[in-house]
Scaffold this motif. Structure first.
Motif, PDB file in Angstrom:
ATOM      1  N   LEU A   9      52.380  45.610  31.997  1.00 58.53           N
ATOM      2  CA  LEU A   9      52.084  44.447  31.374  1.00 58.53           C
ATOM      3  C   LEU A   9      51.294  43.390  32.122  1.00 58.53           C
ATOM      4  CD1 LEU A   9      55.556  43.795  29.268  1.00 58.53           C
ATOM      5  CD2 LEU A   9      53.435  44.857  28.431  1.00 58.53           C
ATOM      6  N   ARG A  10      51.305  43.598  33.514  1.00 60.49           N
ATOM      7  CA  ARG A  10      50.523  42.343  34.347  1.00 60.49           C
ATOM      8  C   ARG A  10      49.545  43.066  35.112  1.00 60.49           C
ATOM      9  NH1 ARG A  10      54.544  38.326  36.263  1.00 60.49           N
ATOM     10  NH2 ARG A  10      52.708  37.087  36.511  1.00 60.49           N
ATOM     11  N   VAL A  11      49.284  44.313  34.821  1.00 61.89           N
ATOM     12  CA  VAL A  11      48.042  44.798  35.646  1.00 61.89           C
ATOM     13  C   VAL A  11      46.943  44.328  35.480  1.00 61.89           C
ATOM     14  CG1 VAL A  11      46.776  47.158  36.042  1.00 61.89           C
ATOM     15  CG2 VAL A  11      49.289  47.033  35.801  1.00 61.89           C
ATOM     16  N   ASN A  12      46.407  43.951  34.084  1.00 65.62           N
ATOM     17  CA  ASN A  12      45.474  43.135  33.766  1.00 65.62           C
ATOM     18  C   ASN A  12      45.375  41.768  34.376  1.00 65.62           C
ATOM     19  OD1 ASN A  12      44.301  45.443  32.379  1.00 65.62           O
ATOM     20  ND2 ASN A  12      45.041  44.606  30.441  1.00 65.62           N
ATOM     21  N   GLU A  13      46.317  41.036  34.513  1.00 64.11           N
ATOM     22  CA  GLU A  13      46.484  39.685  35.006  1.00 64.11           C
ATOM     23  C   GLU A  13      46.295  39.851  36.310  1.00 64.11           C
ATOM     24  OE1 GLU A  13      49.868  36.252  35.675  1.00 64.11           O
ATOM     25  OE2 GLU A  13      50.245  37.966  34.371  1.00 64.11           O
ATOM     26  N   LEU A  14      46.664  40.903  37.064  1.00 66.08           N
ATOM     27  CA  LEU A  14      46.705  41.040  38.332  1.00 66.08           C
ATOM     28  C   LEU A  14      45.123  41.286  38.933  1.00 66.08           C
ATOM     29  CD1 LEU A  14      47.865  41.301  41.476  1.00 66.08           C
ATOM     30  CD2 LEU A  14      48.278  43.648  41.071  1.00 66.08           C
ATOM     31  N   LYS A  15      44.582  42.258  38.180  1.00 68.94           N
ATOM     32  CA  LYS A  15      43.317  42.668  38.400  1.00 68.94           C
ATOM     33  C   LYS A  15      42.138  41.328  38.142  1.00 68.94           C
ATOM     34  CE  LYS A  15      43.247  47.568  36.999  1.00 68.94           C
ATOM     35  NZ  LYS A  15      42.720  48.393  35.816  1.00 68.94           N
ATOM     36  N   LYS A  16      42.438  40.575  37.129  1.00 66.27           N
ATOM     37  CA  LYS A  16      41.633  39.342  37.058  1.00 66.27           C
ATOM     38  C   LYS A  16      41.931  38.293  38.070  1.00 66.27           C
ATOM     39  CE  LYS A  16      41.166  35.573  33.518  1.00 66.27           C
ATOM     40  NZ  LYS A  16      41.563  34.992  32.419  1.00 66.27           N
ATOM     41  N   ILE A  17      43.123  38.056  38.637  1.00 68.39           N
ATOM     42  CA  ILE A  17      43.323  37.301  39.831  1.00 68.39           C
ATOM     43  C   ILE A  17      42.635  37.841  40.922  1.00 68.39           C
ATOM     44  CG2 ILE A  17      45.035  36.549  41.300  1.00 68.39           C
ATOM     45  CD1 ILE A  17      46.646  36.210  38.804  1.00 68.39           C
ATOM     46  N   ILE A  18      42.545  38.980  41.030  1.00 64.68           N
ATOM     47  CA  ILE A  18      42.286  39.712  42.327  1.00 64.68           C
ATOM     48  C   ILE A  18      40.655  39.683  42.182  1.00 64.68           C
ATOM     49  CG2 ILE A  18      41.572  41.830  43.664  1.00 64.68           C
ATOM     50  CD1 ILE A  18      44.752  42.429  43.056  1.00 64.68           C
ATOM     51  N   ALA A  19      39.939  39.932  41.218  1.00 62.98           N
ATOM     52  CA  ALA A  19      38.481  39.761  40.931  1.00 62.98           C
ATOM     53  C   ALA A  19      37.927  38.325  41.242  1.00 62.98           C
ATOM     54  CB  ALA A  19      38.217  39.985  39.643  1.00 62.98           C
ATOM     55  N   GLN A  20      38.983  37.409  40.959  1.00 62.25           N
ATOM     56  CA  GLN A  20      38.270  35.861  41.233  1.00 62.25           C
ATOM     57  C   GLN A  20      38.337  35.611  42.858  1.00 62.25           C
ATOM     58  OE1 GLN A  20      40.951  33.539  38.766  1.00 62.25           O
ATOM     59  NE2 GLN A  20      39.878  34.293  36.989  1.00 62.25           N
ATOM     60  N   CYS A  21      39.396  36.288  43.741  1.00 58.91           N
ATOM     61  CA  CYS A  21      39.344  36.081  44.902  1.00 58.91           C
ATOM     62  C   CYS A  21      38.405  36.538  45.729  1.00 58.91           C
ATOM     63  CB  CYS A  21      40.779  36.379  45.252  1.00 58.91           C
ATOM     64  SG  CYS A  21      42.153  35.801  44.770  1.00 58.91           S
ATOM     65  N   THR A  22      37.678  35.963  46.596  1.00 54.46           N
ATOM     66  CA  THR A  22      36.430  36.480  47.272  1.00 54.46           C
ATOM     67  C   THR A  22      36.515  36.477  48.685  1.00 54.46           C
ATOM     68  OG1 THR A  22      35.482  34.314  47.429  1.00 54.46           O
ATOM     69  CG2 THR A  22      34.625  35.549  45.511  1.00 54.46           C
TER      70      THR A  22
END
Length: 85
Positions: A9-22
């Motif tokens: 349930l949280r994988v997509n949320e985690l992927k989105k947050i990681i993608a925003q971190c540079t």
């Protein structure tokens, strides 16, 4: 990036947050076997090219940022300073 089956349930949320971190991701959870399962999960989702940390000889462990002896703290800080600077 592997999908963590136990947290679907949280994988997509985690992927989105990681993608925003540079920036870089510092790993320093220590070498206690109690963290092994969570450390493996973290390593599965974090972009490997952005990971920095003082690796232990046994994966998935990274030396803790503040080990008990003072000389260990200084060694960790010097190691990380060389990689970040």
């Amino acid at each position: 990036m592997k999908v963590i089956a136990s947290f679907p349930l949280r994988v997509n949320e985690l992927k989105k947050i990681i993608a925003q971190c540079t920036g870089q991701t510092i790993l320093a959870w220590g070498t206690d076997p109690i963290v092994k399962q969570l450390a493996n999960r973290a390593c599965d989702v974090l972009p490997q090219e952005r990971i920095i940390g003082m690796k232990h000889e046994k994966a998935p462990f990274y030396y803790h940022a503040s080990p008990t002896p003072l000389k260990g703290k200084i060694r960790w800080l010097e190691y990380m300073n060389e990689r970040i600077s």
